[in-house]
Design an enzyme around this catalytic site. Structure first.
Site: not given
Ligand code: SIN
Length: 314
Positions: A48, A133
């Site tokens: 993540k 993001c």
């Molecule tokens: C998120 O955690 O908002 C998604 C991450 C991403 O789209 O890079």
């Protein structure tokens, strides 16, 4: 399943036993989830996207599945950079599986701070710098600002000597493909990952007459079937423009072996599965490996290199 067919691939010097990986963000926030991916058919795992400190992310509901995919505005909930670096150091390059360490600082300084820690660490695998993001309130997706990308990479490569990939947002205009490729070709990056979700979409529930997620008034990143043509176009457009030594990870809209086949035809070296991995879990890597091998068998291909980048045009 045909067994003379290989799904092995590589990015630079890094070998993957299978072209399939998870996409950062889906079922990869805890070491338990990451271990499950490493124990599956996948060629490795992506962590993540980390911020320097742990984050709770945006308010719920922040993800909603639909018949054609999903919308999310997670806001980078994660356990903090040190947690993922420790996992990556402990699990790197085990038996044909790679750990890709994804980072997404909320500022240039945060990104440089994490990259410096990676440089100083024992982690010697691939780092994925997420410049795309769409879900941080008040912040833009860095990769839409071409000069900002040039600046961050200039600062990065003053000290970063390890292997770096860049997670890109979708681009929609030929001029944008030209501009981002011109910037990226000027740096010793190892790969690009195209694409992140299609940012700031809006899904409406006509019965309740409401947005379906809470953050940002319902705006969020779109994934799944909705985005496969955009993902394929980005993989193809970048493959035609980037230096040959820059690999491409294709991400977006993969639900079947045929989708992977199409990504590879467009030039992907590896692929990542996001939305559909969220729906199916790690068994998806068995199913899609089998489907891809069946297609390759029918067409007489024994390795993904036999058709990679060989899309014909009319
Ligand atoms: C998120 O955690 O908002 C998604 C991450 C991403 O789209 O890079």
């Amino acid at each position: 399943m045909p067994n003379n067919i290989s799904l092995k691939a590589n990015i630079g010097d890094y070998q993957f036993d299978n072209v399939l990986l998870n996409a950062a963000g889906i079922r990869c926030a805890t070491t338990d989830e990451l271990d499950k991916i490493l124990d599956s058919q996948a060629g490795g795992c992506v962590t993540k996207s980390a911020t320097p400190e742990p984050r709770k992310g945006n308010e719920s509901p922040r993800m909603k599945a639909t018949a054609l995919g999903c919308i999310n505005s997670m806001g980078l909930p994660n356990h903090g950079f040190d947690y993922y670096l420790k996992f990556a150091e402990a699990n790197q390059n085990k038996a044909g599986k790679q750990v890709i360490l994804s980072i997404a600082g909320l500022s240039v300084d945060q990104n440089l701070e994490m990259l410096k820690k990676i440089q100083a660490s024992s982690f010697d695998g691939l780092t994925e710098l997420n410049l795309s993001c769409p879900n941080i309130k008040g912040e833009s997706q860095i990769a839409y600002d071409f000069e900002a990308v040039r600046e961050i990479l200039t600062d990065t490569f003053k000290f970063f000597k390890k292997q770096l990939g860049i997670k890109l947002p979708p681009y929609f205009d030929m001029h944008q493909f030209d501009r981002i490729a011109e910037v990226l070709n000027g740096f010793p990056i190892t790969y690009v990952n195209a694409i992140n979700s299609v940012g700031n979409g809006l899904i409406v529930n006509p019965e309740t007459e409401s947005a379906v997620i809470k953050p940002k008034g319902g705006f969020g990143g779109i994934g799944g079937q909705y985005i496969k043509p955009t993902a394929l176009a980005n993989v193809r457009a970048l493959r035609l423009r980037l230096r040959p030594d820059i690999s491409i990870i294709g991400t977006g809209g993969i639900r079947s072996g045929q989708d992977v086949f199409e990504h590879i035809l467009c030039g992907a070296n590896l692929v990542q599965i996001g939305t559909q991995f969220g729906f199916e879990g790690t068994k998806i890597f068995d199913r899609i490996s089998r489907e891809l091998k069946e297609i390759m068998d029918k067409k007489g291909y024994q390795s993904v290199a036999d058709f990679r980048g060989k899309l014909k045009t009319l």
